[in-house]
Design a protein around this motif. Structure first.
Motif, PDB file in Angstrom:
ATOM      1  N   GLU A   1      91.935  80.187  15.102  1.00 25.57           N
ATOM      2  CA  GLU A   1      92.090  79.603  16.432  1.00 25.57           C
ATOM      3  C   GLU A   1      92.323  78.102  16.361  1.00 25.57           C
ATOM      4  OE1 GLU A   1      89.463  80.643  19.524  1.00 25.57           O
ATOM      5  OE2 GLU A   1      89.452  82.754  18.993  1.00 25.57           O
ATOM      6  N   PHE A   2      91.986  77.506  15.219  1.00 24.31           N
ATOM      7  CA  PHE A   2      92.175  76.067  15.040  1.00 24.31           C
ATOM      8  C   PHE A   2      93.148  75.848  13.897  1.00 24.31           C
ATOM      9  CE2 PHE A   2      87.821  76.865  16.466  1.00 24.31           C
ATOM     10  CZ  PHE A   2      87.808  76.152  17.647  1.00 24.31           C
ATOM     11  N   ASP A   3      94.150  75.011  14.101  1.00 19.08           N
ATOM     12  CA  ASP A   3      95.167  74.792  13.086  1.00 19.08           C
ATOM     13  C   ASP A   3      94.573  74.156  11.838  1.00 19.08           C
ATOM     14  OD1 ASP A   3      97.805  75.035  12.221  1.00 19.08           O
ATOM     15  OD2 ASP A   3      98.289  72.997  12.820  1.00 19.08           O
ATOM     16  N   LYS A   4      94.778  74.800  10.698  1.00 17.63           N
ATOM     17  CA  LYS A   4      94.368  74.334   9.380  1.00 17.63           C
ATOM     18  C   LYS A   4      92.850  74.196   9.218  1.00 17.63           C
ATOM     19  CE  LYS A   4      98.732  71.917   8.601  1.00 17.63           C
ATOM     20  NZ  LYS A   4      99.427  73.101   8.930  1.00 17.63           N
ATOM     21  N   GLN A   5      92.085  74.914  10.066  1.00 19.40           N
ATOM     22  CA  GLN A   5      90.640  74.772   9.983  1.00 19.40           C
ATOM     23  C   GLN A   5      89.919  76.003  10.519  1.00 19.40           C
ATOM     24  OE1 GLN A   5      88.482  71.739  12.478  1.00 19.40           O
ATOM     25  NE2 GLN A   5      88.644  70.616  10.556  1.00 19.40           N
ATOM     26  N   GLU A   6      88.801  76.331   9.867  1.00 21.68           N
ATOM     27  CA  GLU A   6      87.870  77.316  10.414  1.00 21.68           C
ATOM     28  C   GLU A   6      86.496  76.682  10.419  1.00 21.68           C
ATOM     29  OE1 GLU A   6      89.395  81.814  10.193  1.00 21.68           O
ATOM     30  OE2 GLU A   6      87.830  81.296   8.762  1.00 21.68           O
TER      31      GLU A   6
ATOM     32  N   LYS B   1      87.202  79.379  20.066  1.00 21.36           N
ATOM     33  CA  LYS B   1      87.349  78.553  21.276  1.00 21.36           C
ATOM     34  C   LYS B   1      86.500  79.098  22.421  1.00 21.36           C
ATOM     35  CE  LYS B   1      91.818  76.630  20.098  1.00 21.36           C
ATOM     36  NZ  LYS B   1      93.243  76.529  20.390  1.00 21.36           N
ATOM     37  N   LYS B   2      86.130  80.383  22.350  1.00 17.71           N
ATOM     38  CA  LYS B   2      85.306  81.004  23.397  1.00 17.71           C
ATOM     39  C   LYS B   2      83.816  80.925  23.084  1.00 17.71           C
ATOM     40  CE  LYS B   2      88.838  84.269  24.808  1.00 17.71           C
ATOM     41  NZ  LYS B   2      89.226  85.669  24.892  1.00 17.71           N
ATOM     42  N   GLY B   3      83.452  80.526  21.850  1.00 18.19           N
ATOM     43  CA  GLY B   3      82.043  80.461  21.477  1.00 18.19           C
ATOM     44  C   GLY B   3      81.830  80.949  20.062  1.00 18.19           C
ATOM     45  N   ILE B   4      80.664  81.540  19.830  1.00 19.00           N
ATOM     46  CA  ILE B   4      80.274  82.024  18.504  1.00 19.00           C
ATOM     47  C   ILE B   4      80.530  83.527  18.421  1.00 19.00           C
ATOM     48  CG2 ILE B   4      78.384  82.196  16.834  1.00 19.00           C
ATOM     49  CD1 ILE B   4      79.104  79.310  17.638  1.00 19.00           C
ATOM     50  N   SER B   5      81.259  83.950  17.381  1.00 21.41           N
ATOM     51  CA  SER B   5      81.507  85.379  17.174  1.00 21.41           C
ATOM     52  C   SER B   5      80.379  85.958  16.331  1.00 21.41           C
ATOM     53  CB  SER B   5      82.843  85.577  16.455  1.00 21.41           C
ATOM     54  OG  SER B   5      83.002  86.929  16.097  1.00 21.41           O
TER      55      SER B   5
END
Length: 130
Positions: free
Chosen positions: A101-106, A120-124
């Motif tokens: 969901e984040f470019d070049k990053q988790e 982006k919606k929270g914690i999975s």
């Protein structure tokens, strides 16, 4: 009164020690609690030199750098491609990539020696790393 001041200082030192010792600790190897074809979906190896190695059940590998920010593990790699910018014509033929969901990053929340993906919606809470 002197005894009260001494106890107050002592209490402050103990509280400070507790706060400082509660920093996030990370392990060197994590694996997904979700399995595909009898293998963990992902295995993450964290090296002390700030590098990581991420391997999927298909043996695709992603390498990059990791950092800690409070209770969050941040993985940076050129091979993390933001899902919303995915181009099926160009990106689907690339090996060793992971859509995020984040470019070049988790980002992962560290909680009780488990890693939970931050979206982006929270914690999975699904398919966390342990």
């Amino acid at each position: 009164i002197q005894h009260y001041k001494t106890m107050k200082k002592f209490s402050f030192i103990i509280i400070l020690f507790i706060i400082l010792s509660c920093k996030s600790n990370i392990k060197s190897i994590y694996q997904s609690n979700c399995f595909l074809y009898g293998k963990p979906e992902y295995i993450l190896k964290i090296n002390e030199n700030g590098k990581f190695h991420f391997r999927s059940f298909l043996d695709d590998t992603i390498n990059g750098n990791w950092t800690l920010s409070k209770d969050t593990l941040i993985l940076d790699s050129e091979y993390f491609i933001e899902a919303s910018s995915f181009d099926i014509e160009k990106d689907s033929i690339l090996k060793n990539i992971k859509y995020t969901e984040f470019d070049k990053q988790e980002k992962y929340l560290i909680k009780r020696s488990k890693l939970f993906l931050i979206t982006k919606k929270g914690i999975s809470k699904e398919c966390y790393l342990k």
